[in-house]
Design an enzyme around this catalytic site. Structure first.
Site, PDB file in Angstrom:
ATOM      1  N   ASN A 189      31.368 -43.717  -5.619  1.00  0.00           N
ATOM      2  CA  ASN A 189      29.971 -43.666  -5.188  1.00  0.00           C
ATOM      3  C   ASN A 189      29.718 -42.707  -4.039  1.00  0.00           C
ATOM      4  OD1 ASN A 189      29.877 -45.624  -7.089  1.00  0.00           O
ATOM      5  ND2 ASN A 189      29.335 -47.304  -5.703  1.00  0.00           N
TER       6      ASN A 189
ATOM      7  N   THR B 127      32.357 -42.679 -12.352  1.00  0.00           N
ATOM      8  CA  THR B 127      33.693 -43.245 -12.167  1.00  0.00           C
ATOM      9  C   THR B 127      34.736 -42.497 -12.999  1.00  0.00           C
ATOM     10  OG1 THR B 127      32.826 -45.449 -11.675  1.00  0.00           O
ATOM     11  CG2 THR B 127      35.095 -45.325 -12.449  1.00  0.00           C
TER      12      THR B 127
ATOM     13  N   THR C 227      -8.652 -10.244 -14.702  1.00  0.00           N
ATOM     14  CA  THR C 227      -8.804 -11.652 -14.368  1.00  0.00           C
ATOM     15  C   THR C 227      -9.385 -12.346 -15.588  1.00  0.00           C
ATOM     16  OG1 THR C 227     -11.000 -11.268 -13.415  1.00  0.00           O
ATOM     17  CG2 THR C 227      -9.128 -11.174 -11.914  1.00  0.00           C
TER      18      THR C 227
ATOM     19  N   SER D 226      12.597  -5.489 -35.768  1.00  0.00           N
ATOM     20  CA  SER D 226      12.173  -6.120 -37.010  1.00  0.00           C
ATOM     21  C   SER D 226      13.168  -5.814 -38.118  1.00  0.00           C
ATOM     22  CB  SER D 226      10.781  -5.635 -37.411  1.00  0.00           C
ATOM     23  OG  SER D 226      10.428  -6.121 -38.689  1.00  0.00           O
ATOM     24  N   SER D 227      13.334  -6.797 -39.011  1.00  0.00           N
ATOM     25  CA  SER D 227      14.191  -6.587 -40.177  1.00  0.00           C
ATOM     26  C   SER D 227      13.426  -5.962 -41.328  1.00  0.00           C
ATOM     27  CB  SER D 227      14.776  -7.938 -40.634  1.00  0.00           C
ATOM     28  OG  SER D 227      13.726  -8.825 -41.006  1.00  0.00           O
TER      29      SER D 227
END
Length: 473
Positions: free
Chosen positions: A142, A102, A187, A318-319
């Protein structure tokens, strides 16, 4: 001093700054639901879709003679302004709001009504155009909100289909590029018979092509609208001739042939169409997740993993570890899928509903819209920043295939399973290839073994059928 205007609704009066483009009911919703920070204006196309309905309704009501021409023209002009360029600040209703939508419907009614008043009278206040009486004529929240949701999602699914097609084209190009790269099949994450990398990519492509069919199927569901059902499906509040007129006008405005639901009561009560749409989005996300996960596995290493392919390097990984590069694009894709999966769970619960209306449509729209947006954005990134630049480590792939114990399947096919099992155990125990054990045991000559145990031969029926049809002595 700020200029103010007085507005009134069923709960009382409220003074609002005259600069606001919305009215009292929107102001109440703004104050009642400040929960997510995401408004109806943040759902791509949603405000526009509601405005298209308001325009169609005004034109239809004018055509059947129940809305004054001048009033209809003002509403149409105001709606056209929203359709062309909706101002986000005019639509502050949080997407998580109660009341079955609404607040969203009234937000549009007020913005269009206030602007139409201004067009007719030169000021925003007044009842020359009332948001309920005139802008909402022949409508209810609605029927308006679920209709606007379908209009919105119809367009969004078209965008998603286009991006998916472009992504499929990229996969098809890699399928051709990798058609001659023989690699080990796997697999249960264990060595299996050889395939080509192109064949593997053909599986990814085919799965996504199937999703195009599914996208088209659920997109067609969005063409049937509950518009004109009004509050509970009885069409009460509409006038004779409104329903055909509003669909004619809406189809003309949108360029899409929308039609009424076969059963308006079904259209208001049941939300299973959204479960179908969400399921397709989940299926598409699932296949992208599978592809992304496979790429992470196949590119693992690069020295101590599978290292069958190399993904484009797009940023340091990576740091602390120099030289490390992570599969960040596939990891982003997988996170998108996780979110789509969560949205699907939310949609499933929200579609349950009760009695004569599903009131959880705001959540449904938010979840569906977010999933579509994420998929639309991630597909071109996945294609351009990852798929396009994938390189095959052909030597590593072929070496893995030749050394696999799964090559003993050739012996099982040409002779019997027990002999093949013996060959495989000897190869494993002695650290030899299956080809070497076959020669050592005198099962085949070196020349014959080299031909029969060429991994490339095992990747295509036309190759191994022609070879294995010959009698082996």
């Amino acid at each position: 001093m700020t200029s103010m205007r007085e507005e009134h609704d069923a709960l009382g009066d409220m003074a609002l700054p005259d600069a606001l483009d919305y009215g009292i009911q929107t102001a109440r919703a703004r104050d009642n639901f400040p929960v997510s920070g995401k408004t109806i204006a943040d759902i791509p196309g949603f405000v526009r879709s509601i405005a298209q309905i308001k325009k169609a309704a005004a034109l239809a009501n004018s055509r059947i003679g129940v809305l004054a021409i001048e009033t209809a023209r003002a509403i149409v002009q105001a709606a056209d302004e929203v359709i062309a360029a909706p101002k986000a600040e005019a639509f502050p209703v949080d997407i998580y709001h109660g009341g079955g939508g609404t607040s969203a419907n009234m937000n549009l009614n007020e913005v269009i009504g206030i602007r139409a008043n201004q067009i007719l009278t030169g000021r925003k206040g007044g009842d020359a155009v009332h948001p309920n009486t005139h802008v909402n004529m022949g409508q209810s929240t609605n029927d308006v909100i679920p209709a606007a949701m379908k209009i919105t999602v119809y367009g969004a699914l078209n965008d998603l289909e286009q991006e998916t097609v472009a992504f499929i084209d990229m996969l098809a190009a890699k399928e051709v590029e990798f058609s001659g790269v023989v690699k080990l099949g796997r697999t249960c994450l264990q060595d299996a018979l050889p395939i080509t990398l192109g064949q593997q990519f053909s599986g990814y492509r085919e799965g996504l092509e199937r999703q195009i069919t599914e996208l088209n199927r659920v997109r067609e569901m969005c063409l049937s609208l509950p518009l004109a059902a009004t509050a509970v499906g009885t069409e009460f509040g509409t006038f004779p001739g409104y329903k055909p007129a509003v669909y004619e006008e809406l189809s003309r405005i949108t360029g899409t042939a929308f039609v009424p639901e076969v059963n308006f009561f079904d259209g208001l009560q049941n939300a299973d169409v959204w479960m179908s749409i969400s399921s397709v989005l989940k299926g598409l996300g699932l296949l992208l997740n599978k592809l992304a996960a496979d790429l992470r596995l196949m590119s693992s290493g690069p020295r101590a993993g599978l290292a069958e392919i190399e993904l484009p390097s797009v940023q340091p990984g990576s740091s602390i570890m120099p030289g490390k590069v992570n599969p960040v694009i596939p990891e982003m894709v997988m996170q998108v899928y996780f979110r789509v999966l969560g949205n699907d769970a939310a949609v499933s619960r929200a579609c349950e509903g009760e009695l004569d209306l599903n009131v959880w449509e705001s959540l449904i729209l938010n979840a569906i819209s977010e999933s579509i947006c994420l998929l639309v954005r991630v597909l071109p990134l996945f294609a351009e920043k990852c798929i396009r630049g994938i390189r095959a480590n052909s030597e590593r792939c072929e070496s893995n295939a030749r050394e696999s114990l799964a090559m003993s399947t050739v012996v099982a096919t040409l002779f019997d399973y027990q002999l093949a099992s013996k060959v495989a155990h000897l190869a494993a125990a002695e650290g030899k290839t299956v080809e070497k054990v076959i020669v050592d045991l005198g099962i085949m000559t070196e020349e014959r073994a080299k031909i029969c145990l060429d991994p490339a031969v095992l990747t295509a029926p036309e190759k191994f059928n022609a070879l294995f049809s010959q009698k082996i002595g």
